[in-house]
Every structure is written in C-alpha cells, then in structure tokens.
Design a protein around this motif. Structure first.
Motif, mmCIF file in Angstrom:
data_model
loop_
_atom_site.group_PDB
_atom_site.id
_atom_site.type_symbol
_atom_site.label_atom_id
_atom_site.label_comp_id
_atom_site.label_asym_id
_atom_site.label_seq_id
_atom_site.Cartn_x
_atom_site.Cartn_y
_atom_site.Cartn_z
ATOM 1 N N PHE A 23 -39.314 -12.411 -25.744
ATOM 2 C CA PHE A 23 -40.005 -11.132 -25.850
ATOM 3 C C PHE A 23 -39.803 -10.171 -24.816
ATOM 4 O O PHE A 23 -39.799 -9.126 -25.337
ATOM 5 N N THR A 24 -39.463 -10.627 -23.575
ATOM 6 C CA THR A 24 -38.997 -9.475 -22.669
ATOM 7 C C THR A 24 -37.767 -8.733 -22.938
ATOM 8 O O THR A 24 -37.546 -7.663 -22.888
ATOM 9 N N HIS A 83 -48.355 -4.077 -27.131
ATOM 10 C CA HIS A 83 -47.773 -5.488 -26.890
ATOM 11 C C HIS A 83 -46.923 -5.485 -25.778
ATOM 12 O O HIS A 83 -46.068 -4.431 -25.525
ATOM 13 N N TYR A 130 -46.995 -12.982 -24.312
ATOM 14 C CA TYR A 130 -47.102 -11.662 -24.148
ATOM 15 C C TYR A 130 -48.728 -11.539 -24.331
ATOM 16 O O TYR A 130 -49.304 -12.346 -24.499
#
Length: 109
Positions: free
Chosen positions: A6-7, A64, A98
């Motif tokens: 996600f990062t 998000h 997240y």
C-alpha cells in the motif's frame, strides 16, 4: 513508514495532502501544525454515506492513507478544506494496512 504494497502504491499514485491534527474541539476548533501526507482521494458514492442536511454528494470525498487519522482532523485537498467524519482501519496479518476515511467539506466562515 514501513514499505508495504500500500505505501508503494501511495508513493507512485498518491497525492500530497495537508493534515491539520485537531487539538481542541470547543466553541472554536483549534488545529496543530500542518503535516504533509500521501493519500489517494476519490469521490464518495451516495451509497457509502448518509448525506447531512445542507450538503450534497459533491461535498464528500473518500481518502485512503497509511497515516492514522482522528475524527474532526482537517485535511486540505487541492485547496479545499475537509473534516474527517469517519475512519475505518483495514488490517492485514494482524497489522493495520491502511485507513479509509470519509471527509466532508468544511463550510466557509
């Protein structure tokens, strides 16, 4: 900030927004120092939120981010100020992957 899938997505596809952490919510709300964070913003769909009187669906966005948020934090996105009205953490392997937050445009004074 750890490197997760996600990062990595945030770094490649996210935009920089400004977080103003809430310090006090009283008669006059006060915020802390601004912090730039990466986030992915999308328009909110009508089935995702209960519209409040005086607002239209265009006054809401979904955000998000990997950064933990709190209710009533202020987020500046593309020159518009929004307030965090709900937060939902998403977990993967017993760790927060997240946060998904619903934001409502702040009324101008």
């Amino acid at each position: 900030e750890p490197t997760t899938r996600f990062t990595q997505i945030l770094r490649s596809n996210g935009e920089t927004v400004t977080l103003y952490p809430i310090k006090e919510a009283a008669e006059k709300t006060s915020y802390g120092e601004p912090v730039e964070i990466k986030a992915i913003t999308t328009p909110t769909r009508t089935q995702e939120i209960l519209l409040e009187p005086g607002y239209t669906i265009e006054d809401y966005i979904t955000l998000h981010t990997f950064t933990p948020l709190r209710l009533h934090d202020k987020i500046c996105v593309k020159g518009e100020d929004y307030q965090v009205i709900s937060i939902q953490p998403f977990h993967w392997k017993n760790q927060t992957a997240y946060y998904k937050a619903s934001l409502r445009r702040l009324a101008t004074q």
